[in-house]
Scaffold this motif. Sequence first.
Motif, short mmCIF file in Angstrom:
data_model
loop_
_atom_site.label_atom_id
_atom_site.label_comp_id
_atom_site.label_asym_id
_atom_site.label_seq_id
_atom_site.Cartn_x
_atom_site.Cartn_y
_atom_site.Cartn_z
N UNK A 34 15.53 33.99 -6.32
CA UNK A 34 14.98 35.07 -6.48
C UNK A 34 13.89 34.84 -5.16
N UNK A 35 14.10 33.70 -5.00
CA UNK A 35 13.34 33.36 -3.42
C UNK A 35 13.72 33.99 -2.56
N UNK A 36 14.76 35.12 -2.14
CA UNK A 36 15.07 35.47 -0.54
C UNK A 36 14.69 36.70 -0.39
N UNK A 37 15.80 37.40 0.66
CA UNK A 37 15.01 38.94 0.80
C UNK A 37 15.76 39.59 -0.27
N UNK A 38 16.94 39.54 -0.70
CA UNK A 38 17.17 39.38 -1.88
C UNK A 38 17.20 39.24 -3.27
N UNK A 95 15.28 23.34 -3.28
CA UNK A 95 14.92 21.89 -3.00
C UNK A 95 13.91 22.09 -1.34
N UNK A 96 13.22 22.27 -1.39
CA UNK A 96 12.03 22.40 -0.08
C UNK A 96 12.77 21.36 1.39
N UNK A 97 12.70 20.23 1.12
CA UNK A 97 13.38 19.56 2.35
C UNK A 97 14.87 19.86 2.55
N UNK A 98 15.25 19.88 1.86
CA UNK A 98 16.89 20.57 2.05
C UNK A 98 16.86 22.37 2.68
N UNK A 99 16.10 23.09 1.90
CA UNK A 99 16.32 24.02 2.85
C UNK A 99 15.27 24.06 4.06
N UNK A 100 14.73 23.06 4.52
CA UNK A 100 14.16 22.73 5.54
C UNK A 100 16.05 22.42 6.50
N UNK A 101 16.50 21.35 5.76
CA UNK A 101 17.46 20.62 6.85
C UNK A 101 18.56 21.80 7.62
N UNK A 102 18.83 22.34 6.07
CA UNK A 102 20.54 22.67 6.20
C UNK A 102 20.84 23.34 7.20
N UNK A 123 9.18 14.87 -4.19
CA UNK A 123 8.89 14.78 -2.70
C UNK A 123 9.67 13.33 -1.75
N UNK A 124 9.16 12.22 -2.83
CA UNK A 124 9.56 11.15 -1.92
C UNK A 124 10.64 10.54 -2.33
N UNK A 125 11.47 11.00 -3.29
CA UNK A 125 12.66 11.10 -3.72
C UNK A 125 14.31 11.55 -3.15
N UNK A 126 13.49 13.51 -3.26
CA UNK A 126 14.08 14.36 -2.46
C UNK A 126 14.35 13.85 -0.74
N UNK A 127 13.17 13.05 0.06
CA UNK A 127 13.37 12.55 0.89
C UNK A 127 14.50 11.14 0.80
N UNK A 128 14.09 10.41 0.08
CA UNK A 128 15.39 9.02 -0.10
C UNK A 128 17.20 9.61 -0.02
N UNK A 129 16.66 10.49 -0.85
CA UNK A 129 18.15 10.99 -1.50
C UNK A 129 18.72 11.49 0.05
N UNK A 130 17.94 12.61 0.86
CA UNK A 130 19.12 12.71 2.13
C UNK A 130 18.61 12.10 3.70
N UNK A 131 17.74 10.88 2.87
CA UNK A 131 17.74 9.89 3.91
C UNK A 131 19.10 9.08 4.11
N UNK A 132 19.49 9.17 2.95
CA UNK A 132 21.22 8.35 2.25
C UNK A 132 22.13 8.95 2.96
N UNK A 133 22.49 10.64 2.60
CA UNK A 133 23.15 11.97 3.44
C UNK A 133 22.64 11.29 4.55
N UNK A 193 -1.07 15.64 -8.49
CA UNK A 193 -0.23 16.11 -7.42
C UNK A 193 1.12 15.66 -6.73
N UNK A 194 0.54 14.32 -7.77
CA UNK A 194 1.36 13.24 -7.77
C UNK A 194 2.63 13.29 -8.45
N UNK A 195 3.28 14.05 -9.14
CA UNK A 195 4.25 13.92 -9.93
C UNK A 195 5.30 15.43 -8.25
N UNK A 196 5.06 16.17 -7.70
CA UNK A 196 5.81 16.99 -6.62
C UNK A 196 5.41 15.80 -6.21
#
Length: 457
Positions: free
Chosen positions: A6-10, A294-301, A348-358, A341-344
């Motif tokens: 539900x986050x897009x224009x449609x 996922x915020x980081x993937x949205x920026x990278x894709x 984000x740190x885990x997301x960064x590690x995942x996409x760094x590996x990819x 704020x720590x859980x977020x």
Amino acid sequence: MCTHLSGGRLNISIIQETLRKELLNLLQLCEGPKVTIWDEWLAGPVGLVAQYSLLKEHEVADMFPLRPGSLPTIAVKHIIFIARPKKFLMDLISDYIVSLRSKQNTPVEFHLFFVPRRSELCEMHLKDRGVYVNLTIQEFPCDIFPFDSDLMSLELQNDFRENYLEGDPTCLYNAAQALRTIQQLYGIVPHVFGKGPAAKQVWDLLCNLNKEEQGMGPRGATTSCIDQLLLIDRAVDFTSVLTTQLTYEGLIDELYGIKSTTATFPGHKFVSADDANPEVTARERKRVILNSGEELYTELRDCSFTTVGAVLSRKARIIKTQLDERHNNKSVQEIKQFVSRLPQMLANKQSLATHTAIAEYIKEQTTDSFEFHDKIQCEEDFLTCVDNEKVCPFIEDLIAQKAPLTKTFFTYGTIYESKIDEKRKRTGKQWLHPLAVSLSVLSHFYKKLPVKSTTGL
């Protein structure tokens, strides 16, 4: 409901919710515990509509793939097959019913949900196999699947082949039905444009469906959420779809494949320092969900892969700065805010590690590969009409290396007509008779394509 839809224009989640209700209503027709046997092609897309946890809440005791072989004894009253209207799937269903009837001691009711609609030919085949009388048949009208906030898919397998090579236009009708579903949910699209004969056929079918529907109920909101619709026949442009994708998301799909928003990678680069079983993690393949949730993937894709490293480095610095703030927090209120704020931050740190590996996996097969650079250079030279003759030696090198046939599809379809026979002869010698026939069909197909395409609807 998935919030990322539900986050897009449609608001794509409307489609998800509509299809989910349809499926659950069908399941409720089978009262009591039930087992579903899925067409494997549909398992991933339908999983985006209703996950297994939701199905369990509606008394689905277990799920099995629809594939050759036998099933264990199933102690439930209802067995539900969910499949596309394909003849080979009807054979599998028939075999299952015969096998299960011989093993079951308790009475069992068999159900078949056709996706997206039933087929008289398939029903006739079930009658010929002698199992039609044992089945209660329903339709699950799932014409289109919600993948992401900006992506929906019909998930039609071999549709281009069926339409252009086999002369079966069913996929065009399915596309028209999917567009009608979109119109019913989001309103009639006021401006429609198209290119290619198939686009015109889909539009004509949609108009006919709308005429048939008049007087049978509402056709959709008078005000549409969609302003323009563009229909493109794939046959008007093969080149762009056959070139190598160079965005982050595109290279993941090229190298590892993205199926139903999920990609699978080798596990060894995902081993972390605090991993309890690093050897097990390294051996197992890692499944990663890729969507705009996922915020980081949205920026990278959509980034060119050459810029991905810089984005990851910047994100790493931001996360490090945020985590280092704990050393500066002195008051109880500051510590409390940091903890909230720590859980977020950890996510984000885990997301960064995942996409760094990819990114490391992709780098090994692209920027560190001379073969990849040669392929990209060849494609760029052709697309920019610079020294097109270089394409021919490149194909010859692929043939000499016994490269997979699919690697030559882009270049094979773009060389000069006068040289096609020569390349086919060389390719045929290298890949033997069956694939030489495939190339002959491919060449014949190119000649059959329309020279002029319809523009405007």
